[in-house]
Design a protein around this motif. Structure first.
Motif, PDB file in Angstrom:
ATOM      1  N   SER A   1       1.118  -1.482  -0.390  1.00 49.34           N
ATOM      2  CA  SER A   1      -0.090  -0.002  -0.226  1.00 49.34           C
ATOM      3  C   SER A   1       0.809   1.143  -0.009  1.00 49.34           C
ATOM      4  N   VAL A   2       1.955   1.131   0.920  1.00 48.86           N
ATOM      5  CA  VAL A   2       2.769   2.670   0.953  1.00 48.86           C
ATOM      6  C   VAL A   2       3.430   2.684  -0.270  1.00 48.86           C
ATOM      7  N   LEU A   3       4.175   1.140  -0.651  1.00 46.83           N
ATOM      8  CA  LEU A   3       4.558   1.642  -2.382  1.00 46.83           C
ATOM      9  C   LEU A   3       3.744   2.207  -3.359  1.00 46.83           C
ATOM     10  N   GLY A   4       3.017   1.405  -3.230  1.00 45.04           N
ATOM     11  CA  GLY A   4       1.977   1.833  -4.530  1.00 45.04           C
ATOM     12  C   GLY A   4       1.388   3.372  -4.703  1.00 45.04           C
ATOM     13  N   ASN A   5       0.810   3.658  -3.105  1.00 42.89           N
ATOM     14  CA  ASN A   5      -0.428   4.974  -2.722  1.00 42.89           C
ATOM     15  C   ASN A   5       0.643   6.065  -2.644  1.00 42.89           C
ATOM     16  N   HIS A   6       1.760   6.081  -2.537  1.00 44.57           N
ATOM     17  CA  HIS A   6       2.601   7.422  -1.481  1.00 44.57           C
ATOM     18  C   HIS A   6       3.884   7.537  -1.957  1.00 44.57           C
ATOM     19  N   LEU A   7       4.638   6.851  -2.252  1.00 48.15           N
ATOM     20  CA  LEU A   7       6.069   6.200  -2.411  1.00 48.15           C
ATOM     21  C   LEU A   7       6.111   6.818  -3.547  1.00 48.15           C
ATOM     22  N   PRO A   8       5.646   7.056  -4.543  1.00 47.44           N
ATOM     23  CA  PRO A   8       5.729   7.822  -5.772  1.00 47.44           C
ATOM     24  C   PRO A   8       6.081   8.826  -6.784  1.00 47.44           C
ATOM     25  N   GLU A   9       4.863   9.766  -5.479  1.00 49.17           N
ATOM     26  CA  GLU A   9       4.918  11.038  -4.717  1.00 49.17           C
ATOM     27  C   GLU A   9       6.341  11.444  -4.733  1.00 49.17           C
ATOM     28  N   VAL A  10       6.498  10.906  -3.493  1.00 47.80           N
ATOM     29  CA  VAL A  10       7.616  11.178  -2.631  1.00 47.80           C
ATOM     30  C   VAL A  10       8.743  11.092  -3.637  1.00 47.80           C
ATOM     31  N   LEU A  11       9.052  10.179  -4.535  1.00 48.60           N
ATOM     32  CA  LEU A  11      10.256   9.595  -4.453  1.00 48.60           C
ATOM     33  C   LEU A  11      10.483  10.511  -5.765  1.00 48.60           C
ATOM     34  N   GLU A  12       9.263  10.637  -6.776  1.00 49.08           N
ATOM     35  CA  GLU A  12       9.297  11.770  -7.543  1.00 49.08           C
ATOM     36  C   GLU A  12      10.002  12.802  -7.267  1.00 49.08           C
ATOM     37  N   LYS A  13       9.690  13.638  -6.471  1.00 47.41           N
ATOM     38  CA  LYS A  13      10.012  14.840  -5.898  1.00 47.41           C
ATOM     39  C   LYS A  13      11.912  15.196  -5.382  1.00 47.41           C
ATOM     40  N   LEU A  14      12.041  13.656  -4.955  1.00 47.37           N
ATOM     41  CA  LEU A  14      13.634  13.542  -4.513  1.00 47.37           C
ATOM     42  C   LEU A  14      14.264  13.348  -6.032  1.00 47.37           C
ATOM     43  N   LYS A  15      13.395  12.500  -6.457  1.00 48.20           N
ATOM     44  CA  LYS A  15      14.522  12.260  -7.672  1.00 48.20           C
ATOM     45  C   LYS A  15      14.885  13.493  -7.950  1.00 48.20           C
ATOM     46  N   LEU A  16      14.022  14.517  -8.610  1.00 49.99           N
ATOM     47  CA  LEU A  16      14.157  15.886  -9.217  1.00 49.99           C
ATOM     48  C   LEU A  16      15.458  17.034  -8.518  1.00 49.99           C
ATOM     49  N   LYS A  17      15.288  16.242  -7.029  1.00 52.11           N
ATOM     50  CA  LYS A  17      16.869  17.085  -6.130  1.00 52.11           C
ATOM     51  C   LYS A  17      18.455  15.961  -6.497  1.00 52.11           C
ATOM     52  N   THR A  18      18.456  15.079  -6.200  1.00 55.20           N
ATOM     53  CA  THR A  18      19.162  13.965  -7.160  1.00 55.20           C
ATOM     54  C   THR A  18      18.790  13.058  -8.505  1.00 55.20           C
ATOM     55  N   PRO A  19      18.856  13.769  -9.365  1.00 58.06           N
ATOM     56  CA  PRO A  19      19.227  13.221 -10.898  1.00 58.06           C
ATOM     57  C   PRO A  19      19.627  11.800 -10.492  1.00 58.06           C
ATOM     58  N   ASP A  20      20.563  11.275 -10.415  1.00 54.73           N
ATOM     59  CA  ASP A  20      21.188  10.139 -10.470  1.00 54.73           C
ATOM     60  C   ASP A  20      20.805   9.254  -8.915  1.00 54.73           C
ATOM     61  N   LEU A  21      19.923   9.282  -8.399  1.00 53.57           N
ATOM     62  CA  LEU A  21      18.924   8.134  -7.782  1.00 53.57           C
ATOM     63  C   LEU A  21      18.682   6.891  -8.521  1.00 53.57           C
ATOM     64  N   LYS A  22      19.315   6.293  -7.815  1.00 52.71           N
ATOM     65  CA  LYS A  22      19.028   4.689  -7.454  1.00 52.71           C
ATOM     66  C   LYS A  22      18.092   4.305  -6.594  1.00 52.71           C
TER      67      LYS A  22
END
Length: 297
Positions: free
Chosen positions: A97-118
């Motif tokens: 539930s967490v992986l599917g509903n909330h993390l995508p938006e959180v990680l999308e914002k994080l990737k903007l700050k860290t483009p090489d995010l793995k």
């Protein structure tokens, strides 16, 4: 051949002497210790590797230095590269539930700050979380906070989710009281329709039962399932009321209505980790807190 002795020889040959090597090595070691271990290396090989004064490699020393140089000279480079890769690698363990509903938006914002995010995302049950953290297979877990944490683990509370009852949209009720009736064989009240819920050992189920006890209500689960989305499906097909949570910003309840459970203890969601947070994990937690704040504001 002792690899540590070989490393000491590499520094002595590189800096042309034991005294200079001791001053410039990346870790502390006393000159007598270096001298003794180099002597052990020479005795083991049965050859003299260098003349002490003036310093000069022997033919055997030159051969050994040519062999050792490609490896030891690149250690700093490979260390820097690996640390760089690890600094942008985030491993998260969480429920589906967490992986599917909330993390995508959180990680999308994080990737903007860290483009090489793995990213490495692991779908886990709450019982599996602590093992993944202590075995260092995950940097952080987003999970329910309830029991005392194992030694060495730390937690940060992210949000409190109210408990709720899901009922079919066609059901003409507006509160928990509408689903209760006086108990015919004692004080208190009982539920008057079937109840769909999780196993008794699940945190959500335990919190629900705690809330019922505080209000002197007896209501046993008549259909036990293993996931919240399964509860929703059976509620939608008229099997009864379902024990669930009112997750801010997530609409999982089409065709159903949620009844608030005022006075019931909330489900506490938090981040669990071990040791010190590396920078990318700290950035993730800040992004998660910001996301939660946007949901509840």
């Amino acid at each position: 051949m002792n690899v540590h002795h070989l490393e000491l020889f590499y520094y002595v040959a590189k800096y042309e002497g034991i005294t200079a090597a001791v001053r410039k090595m990346p870790y502390g070691i006393q000159q007598p210790a270096v001298s003794g271990q180099i002597l052990q290396l020479e005795n083991e090989l049965g050859v003299k590797l260098f003349n002490r004064r003036p310093f000069a490699l022997t033919k055997a020393g030159e051969d050994l230095y040519d062999f050792a140089y490609p490896f030891f000279s690149r250690l700093a480079d490979i260390e820097e590269r690996l640390k760089g890769e690890e600094s942008s690698h985030l491993r998260i363990a969480a429920s589906a539930s967490v992986l599917g509903n909330h993390l995508p938006e959180v990680l999308e914002k994080l990737k903007l700050k860290t483009p090489d995010l793995k990213l490495t995302l692991k779908e886990v049950e709450p019982s599996e979380v602590f093992g993944l953290l202590t075995s260092q297979q995950a940097d952080v877990a987003v999970t329910v906070l309830h029991d005392r944490l194992s030694d060495g683990l730390k937690s940060i509370e992210l949000m409190r989710i109210p408990l709720a009852l899901a009922v079919p949209a066609s059901c003409k009720v507006s509160s928990l009281e509408d689903l209760l009736e006086d108990c015919p064989y004692g004080d208190g009240k009982i539920g008057k329709i079937p109840l769909v819920g999780l196993p008794a050992n699940e945190t959500l189920q335990r919190l629900f039962q705690q809330g019922l006890n505080q209000q002197s209500v007896r209501w046993e689960v008549s259909m036990e399932v293993n996931a919240l989305d399964v509860i929703q499906r059976y509620v939608g097909r008229g099997f009864g009321a379902g024990i669930t949570v009112a997750i801010p910003g997530v609409n999982l309840y089409q065709g159903r209505q949620l009844l608030p459970l005022d006075g019931f203890p909330p489900l506490v969601i938090g981040a669990v980790y071990q040791g010190s947070l590396k920078p990318i994990t700290q950035e993730f937690l800040e992004a998660a807190k910001s996301h939660v704040a946007s949901l509840v504001s």
